[in-house]
Scaffold this motif. Structure first.
Motif, PDB file in Angstrom:
ATOM      1  N   LEU A 118       0.832  -1.208   0.000  1.00 34.59           N
ATOM      2  CA  LEU A 118       0.000   0.000   0.000  1.00 34.59           C
ATOM      3  C   LEU A 118       0.866   1.257   0.000  1.00 34.59           C
ATOM      4  O   LEU A 118       0.535   2.236  -0.677  1.00 34.59           O
ATOM      5  CB  LEU A 118      -0.945   0.010   1.209  1.00 34.59           C
ATOM      6  N   GLU A 119       1.952   1.235   0.743  1.00 36.47           N
ATOM      7  CA  GLU A 119       2.856   2.393   0.767  1.00 36.47           C
ATOM      8  C   GLU A 119       3.482   2.617  -0.605  1.00 36.47           C
ATOM      9  O   GLU A 119       3.554   3.751  -1.081  1.00 36.47           O
ATOM     10  CB  GLU A 119       3.940   2.198   1.821  1.00 36.47           C
ATOM     11  N   GLU A 125      -5.750   6.083   1.359  1.00 33.88           N
ATOM     12  CA  GLU A 125      -7.032   5.755   1.985  1.00 33.88           C
ATOM     13  C   GLU A 125      -7.033   4.328   2.540  1.00 33.88           C
ATOM     14  O   GLU A 125      -7.392   4.088   3.692  1.00 33.88           O
ATOM     15  CB  GLU A 125      -8.180   5.929   0.978  1.00 33.88           C
ATOM     16  N   GLU A 126      -6.607   3.363   1.727  1.00 35.16           N
ATOM     17  CA  GLU A 126      -6.566   1.971   2.181  1.00 35.16           C
ATOM     18  C   GLU A 126      -5.482   1.775   3.233  1.00 35.16           C
ATOM     19  O   GLU A 126      -5.631   0.972   4.148  1.00 35.16           O
ATOM     20  CB  GLU A 126      -6.338   1.022   0.999  1.00 35.16           C
ATOM     21  N   LEU A 127      -4.386   2.544   3.137  1.00 34.37           N
ATOM     22  CA  LEU A 127      -3.319   2.462   4.126  1.00 34.37           C
ATOM     23  C   LEU A 127      -3.833   2.873   5.507  1.00 34.37           C
ATOM     24  O   LEU A 127      -3.497   2.250   6.516  1.00 34.37           O
ATOM     25  CB  LEU A 127      -2.131   3.328   3.714  1.00 34.37           C
ATOM     26  N   LYS A 128      -4.670   3.899   5.574  1.00 35.18           N
ATOM     27  CA  LYS A 128      -5.267   4.314   6.850  1.00 35.18           C
ATOM     28  C   LYS A 128      -6.110   3.183   7.431  1.00 35.18           C
ATOM     29  O   LYS A 128      -6.060   2.906   8.627  1.00 35.18           O
ATOM     30  CB  LYS A 128      -6.137   5.561   6.664  1.00 35.18           C
ATOM     31  N   VAL A 129      -6.881   2.518   6.577  1.00 37.73           N
ATOM     32  CA  VAL A 129      -7.711   1.401   7.025  1.00 37.73           C
ATOM     33  C   VAL A 129      -6.813   0.265   7.514  1.00 37.73           C
ATOM     34  O   VAL A 129      -7.021  -0.296   8.596  1.00 37.73           O
ATOM     35  CB  VAL A 129      -8.638   0.902   5.890  1.00 37.73           C
ATOM     36  N   ALA A 130      -5.796  -0.064   6.728  1.00 40.96           N
ATOM     37  CA  ALA A 130      -4.920  -1.201   7.037  1.00 40.96           C
ATOM     38  C   ALA A 130      -4.160  -1.003   8.341  1.00 40.96           C
ATOM     39  O   ALA A 130      -3.937  -1.959   9.073  1.00 40.96           O
ATOM     40  CB  ALA A 130      -3.939  -1.433   5.893  1.00 40.96           C
TER      41      ALA A 130
END
Length: 149
Positions: A118-119, A125-130
């Motif tokens: 993700l990085e 957005e998905e990184l915040k979720v992960a």
């Protein structure tokens, strides 16, 4: 499983005193005393105990990951239900996931690999979720479905 149970598990494993000593940063003789019960695990230096329990957690995660991969690779049923051993992990259709995985359209990641991916892809957005979820393994397919397991 609490931390002392994880420590007991790795100390009772097939690993050699030398392997455990290298992980913990202590002598083989000290490991041997803990294993024989001459020293109490509860009295082990915190840093050494932490290294050993973290290593045990990594082993358990790797085993879980390999179990899921093997299960998906060998899944032969045409549908799935609550009776499937890993169904609760997925809360989805295991047959579909197995088909996707075996055709190269579904992917499994460790938490660390998923966050790295993700990085690299700059998916903020998905990184915040992960990074806000508690999970060990991620299933992702080409349609964008993401399951945190």
């Amino acid at each position: 499983m609490n931390e002392i149970d994880k420590l007991r598990k790795i100390m009772n494993s097939d690993m050699t005193d030398s392997e455990l000593a290298n992980i913990a940063g202590m002598s083989q003789q000290a490991i041997n005393k803990y294993r024989k019960g001459q020293s109490k695990l509860e009295n082990m230096r915190f840093e050494s105990a932490l290294k050993l329990t973290k290593y045990q957690e990594e082993l358990e995660m790797e085993n879980k990951f390999n179990e899921i991969v093997e299960y998906l690779e060998n899944y032969k049923k045409t549908s799935s239900n609550e009776m499937d051993p890993i169904f609760k992990l997925f809360k989805s259709d295991v047959y579909t996931m197995s088909k996707e995985y075996n055709s190269g359209e579904g992917f499994l990641y460790s938490k660390e690999d998923w966050i790295d991916w993700l990085e690299e892809s700059e998916n903020e957005e998905e990184l915040k979720v992960a990074t806000s979820k508690d999970y060990e393994i991620v299933y992702n397919n080409v349609d964008g479905m993401v399951l945190y397991l």
